[in-house]
Design a protein around this motif. Structure first.
Motif, PDB file in Angstrom:
ATOM      1  N   GLN A  51      17.025  -1.361  36.180  1.00 18.78           N
ATOM      2  CA  GLN A  51      17.745  -0.088  36.367  1.00 18.78           C
ATOM      3  C   GLN A  51      19.247  -0.273  36.160  1.00 18.78           C
ATOM      4  O   GLN A  51      19.917   0.596  35.629  1.00 18.78           O
ATOM      5  N   ARG A  52      19.770  -1.440  36.592  1.00 19.73           N
ATOM      6  CA  ARG A  52      21.204  -1.685  36.365  1.00 19.73           C
ATOM      7  C   ARG A  52      21.469  -1.842  34.864  1.00 19.73           C
ATOM      8  O   ARG A  52      22.499  -1.389  34.361  1.00 19.73           O
ATOM      9  N   LEU A  53      20.534  -2.493  34.149  1.00 15.00           N
ATOM     10  CA  LEU A  53      20.680  -2.621  32.684  1.00 15.00           C
ATOM     11  C   LEU A  53      20.757  -1.231  32.059  1.00 15.00           C
ATOM     12  O   LEU A  53      21.598  -0.968  31.191  1.00 15.00           O
ATOM     13  N   ALA A 143      29.662  -1.686  34.295  1.00 14.48           N
ATOM     14  CA  ALA A 143      28.680  -2.073  33.270  1.00 14.48           C
ATOM     15  C   ALA A 143      28.698  -3.583  33.069  1.00 14.48           C
ATOM     16  O   ALA A 143      29.750  -4.207  33.042  1.00 14.48           O
ATOM     17  N   LYS A 144      27.510  -4.156  32.908  1.00 16.95           N
ATOM     18  CA  LYS A 144      27.426  -5.587  32.592  1.00 16.95           C
ATOM     19  C   LYS A 144      27.378  -5.671  31.067  1.00 16.95           C
ATOM     20  O   LYS A 144      26.309  -5.816  30.466  1.00 16.95           O
ATOM     21  N   SER A 145      28.553  -5.484  30.467  1.00 12.41           N
ATOM     22  CA  SER A 145      28.609  -5.456  29.005  1.00 12.41           C
ATOM     23  C   SER A 145      28.641  -6.881  28.463  1.00 12.41           C
ATOM     24  O   SER A 145      28.802  -7.839  29.217  1.00 12.41           O
ATOM     25  N   ASN A 147      30.947  -8.137  26.886  1.00 10.54           N
ATOM     26  CA  ASN A 147      32.317  -8.642  26.820  1.00 10.54           C
ATOM     27  C   ASN A 147      32.678  -9.487  28.044  1.00 10.54           C
ATOM     28  O   ASN A 147      33.043  -8.966  29.092  1.00 10.54           O
ATOM     29  N   TYR A 148      32.530 -10.777  27.926  1.00 15.31           N
ATOM     30  CA  TYR A 148      32.915 -11.704  29.000  1.00 15.31           C
ATOM     31  C   TYR A 148      34.055 -12.606  28.531  1.00 15.31           C
ATOM     32  O   TYR A 148      34.164 -13.764  28.926  1.00 15.31           O
ATOM     33  N   ILE A 149      34.925 -12.050  27.672  1.00 15.23           N
ATOM     34  CA  ILE A 149      36.028 -12.866  27.142  1.00 15.23           C
ATOM     35  C   ILE A 149      36.955 -13.292  28.274  1.00 15.23           C
ATOM     36  O   ILE A 149      37.276 -14.481  28.417  1.00 15.23           O
ATOM     37  N   LEU A 175      39.138  -7.949  43.285  1.00 15.83           N
ATOM     38  CA  LEU A 175      38.005  -7.094  42.915  1.00 15.83           C
ATOM     39  C   LEU A 175      36.663  -7.818  42.998  1.00 15.83           C
ATOM     40  O   LEU A 175      35.757  -7.412  43.706  1.00 15.83           O
ATOM     41  N   GLU A 176      36.553  -8.885  42.229  1.00 21.09           N
ATOM     42  CA  GLU A 176      35.301  -9.643  42.119  1.00 21.09           C
ATOM     43  C   GLU A 176      35.602 -10.907  41.340  1.00 21.09           C
ATOM     44  O   GLU A 176      36.722 -11.088  40.854  1.00 21.09           O
ATOM     45  N   GLY A 177      34.602 -11.777  41.208  1.00 26.21           N
ATOM     46  CA  GLY A 177      34.794 -12.973  40.410  1.00 26.21           C
ATOM     47  C   GLY A 177      34.314 -12.719  38.989  1.00 26.21           C
ATOM     48  O   GLY A 177      33.850 -11.620  38.658  1.00 26.21           O
ATOM     49  N   GLY A 200      26.660  -5.892  42.310  1.00 29.50           N
ATOM     50  CA  GLY A 200      25.730  -7.015  42.228  1.00 29.50           C
ATOM     51  C   GLY A 200      24.454  -6.722  43.010  1.00 29.50           C
ATOM     52  O   GLY A 200      24.497  -6.091  44.060  1.00 29.50           O
ATOM     53  N   ILE A 201      23.347  -7.218  42.470  1.00 30.77           N
ATOM     54  CA  ILE A 201      22.071  -7.049  43.183  1.00 30.77           C
ATOM     55  C   ILE A 201      22.090  -7.958  44.416  1.00 30.77           C
ATOM     56  O   ILE A 201      21.601  -7.593  45.483  1.00 30.77           O
ATOM     57  N   THR A 202      22.701  -9.140  44.285  1.00 33.15           N
ATOM     58  CA  THR A 202      22.822 -10.036  45.443  1.00 33.15           C
ATOM     59  C   THR A 202      23.681  -9.363  46.517  1.00 33.15           C
ATOM     60  O   THR A 202      23.371  -9.444  47.711  1.00 33.15           O
ATOM     61  N   ARG A 203      24.755  -8.701  46.075  1.00 37.03           N
ATOM     62  CA  ARG A 203      25.627  -7.968  47.007  1.00 37.03           C
ATOM     63  C   ARG A 203      24.808  -6.959  47.815  1.00 37.03           C
ATOM     64  O   ARG A 203      24.946  -6.861  49.038  1.00 37.03           O
ATOM     65  N   ALA A 236      26.103 -14.102  43.883  1.00 39.03           N
ATOM     66  CA  ALA A 236      25.595 -13.847  42.527  1.00 39.03           C
ATOM     67  C   ALA A 236      24.161 -14.349  42.449  1.00 39.03           C
ATOM     68  O   ALA A 236      23.756 -15.214  43.246  1.00 39.03           O
ATOM     69  N   THR A 237      23.438 -13.835  41.484  1.00 42.52           N
ATOM     70  CA  THR A 237      22.048 -14.252  41.278  1.00 42.52           C
ATOM     71  C   THR A 237      21.932 -15.770  41.194  1.00 42.52           C
ATOM     72  O   THR A 237      21.058 -16.360  41.802  1.00 42.52           O
ATOM     73  N   ASN A 238      22.823 -16.407  40.428  1.00 43.65           N
ATOM     74  CA  ASN A 238      22.671 -17.862  40.232  1.00 43.65           C
ATOM     75  C   ASN A 238      23.361 -18.683  41.314  1.00 43.65           C
ATOM     76  O   ASN A 238      23.128 -19.879  41.419  1.00 43.65           O
TER      77      ASN A 238
END
Ligand SMILES: Cc1ncc(COP(=O)(O)O)c(C=O)c1O
Length: 277
Positions: A51-53, A143-145, A147-149, A175-177, A200-203, A236-238
Motif C-alpha cells: 500500500q505504501r508502494l 514517497a519512497k522514490s 532518488n536516493y542521491i 526529520l529522518e535518516g 516507515g512501517i517500522t515506525r 527501519a526494516t533492515n
C-alpha cells in the motif's frame, strides 16, 4: 547461488533480468520502490508495504495498473521461488519505456528482487551507534522514490567518521535518516516527527507497541533539543530499532543505550519473531 527475480510478467534468473535502456527509471530516475523482509519465512507487513508502494506511485503521478492483491501475490511468489529461509524483498515500479526519454510511452515496469537477509552486528544494538547530520530534505518526502542521491552522498560522508547513518536536518528540524525514522525519549515521553518524512512501517509498529508503555507525541524535533534528550533511536526494516549514542559530536544517554530503548527492542523482537507466522 542464482536468485530468481520477477520482471514484467516473468520469473527469471537474476542475470537474465533486464530492462530496456530507455526505461524512465534508468534515464530519469522516475520510479518508486518498497523494501520489506520476512520473519519466520513470512513477509512482514506485506500489505502495508504494497500500500505504501501504491501511495508513493500516486505521489509521483505514476499510474500503477496492478491491485494491492496482485502485487502482494507477485512478491510472495518471487520469495517462494527462491527457497530462502528468510529474505529481503524489494519491489520496484518504474515509468516504463519512453521514446523521447521523458514522456511515458508504455506500461510501468514492475520488478521484485529477493536477496538473503543481512543482519547488523549485535554490538550495534548493545552499545549503540554513531550518526551524523546533514542539511537537506528529500524530494516528495512521503514517497519512497528511486532518488536516493542525497542518501548515497550523506552515507559516504558518514562512513568517513565511522558513523552508520546520516540524519536529514531542514530548517533546524531533525526529520529522518537516509533510510530510517528517528525517535527520541525526553522525560519518558516518546517523541517522533510526523511531517515531511517517509512514514516507515517500522515506525508504525513501534508506535503501536509503545503506546501501552509510554506517552507518545508526534511533533517536530529540533536539532537544538538533541542535547536535552535522554535517549535516541532510529528505526527501519533492515535495522529494526537501533539505539543512537552519538550524533555528530554530541554524546547521547552517557554513550549507552537507554532502558526505554532496550524495552522497545525487546518488544519489537518478540513481536516480529513470535507473532509473524
Ligand atoms: C527515507 C526513509 N525514511 C524511513 C525509512 C524507514 O522505513 P521502514 O521502516 O518502512 O523500513 C526508510 C526506509 O528505507 C527510508 O528510506
Amino acid at each position: 547461488m542464482t536468485y530468481i527475480y520477477y520482471i514484467n510478467g516473468k520469473y527469471v534468473a537474476a542475470d537474465e533480468a533486464c530492462l530496456p535502456l530507455n526505461d524512465l527509471g534508468i534515464v530519469r530516475g522516475y520510479g518508486i520502490f518498497d523494501f520489506l523482509r520476512t520473519y519466520n519465512g513470512v513477509p512482514f507487513k506485506l500489505r502495508e508495504h504494497v500500500q505504501r508502494l501504491q501511495k508513493s506511485a500516486e505521489l509521483i503521478g505514476l499510474n500503477l495498473p496492478w491491485s494491492t492483491l496482485e502485487i502482494k501475490a507477485i512478491a510472495q511468489e518471487t520469495f517462494n521461488c527462491n527457497h530462502l529461509p528468510e529474505a529481503n524483498i524489494r519491489i520496484i515500479a518504474t515509468g516504463g519505456i519512453s521514446t523521447d526519454f521523458i514522456t511515458p510511452s508504455g506500461e510501468p515496469s514492475l520488478i521484485v528482487i529477493v536477496t538473503p537477509v543481512t543482519e547488523y552486528p549485535e554490538a550495534y544494538y548493545k552499545q549503540g551507534v554513531k550518526v551524523i547530520t546533514v542539511q537537506t530534505q528529500r524530494f516528495i518526502p512521503g514517497a519512497k522514490s528511486l532518488n536516493y542521491i542525497s542518501a548515497i552522498m550523506a552515507l559516504q560522508q558518514a562512513k568517513q567518521v565511522n558513523a552508520i547513518e546520516a540524519l536529514y536536518i531542514n530548517q533546524h528540524h531533525v526529520l529522518e535518516g537516509t533510510t530510517t525514522n528517528i525517535f527520541v525519549f525526553r522525560d519518558n515521553k516518546l517523541i517522533t516527527p510526523k511531517e515531511n518524512i517517509l512514514h516507515g512501517i517500522t515506525r508504525e509498529v513501534v508506535l503501536e507497541l509503545a503506546k501501552n508503555e509510554f506517552e507518545i507525541v508526534e511533533q517536530p524535533i529540533y536539532y537544538s533539543e538533541l542535547n536535552s534528550c535522554d535517549e535516541v533511536f532510529i528505526t527501519a526494516t533492515n535495522k529494526e530499532i537501533m539505539p543512537v549514542t552519538q550524533i555528530d559530536d554530541l554524546q547521547i544517554s552517557n554513550g549507552k543505550p537507554g532502558k526505554n530503548t532496550q524495552c522497545l527492542i525487546h518488544l519489537f523482537r518478540n513481536y516480529t519473531r513470535l507473532t509473524n507466522t
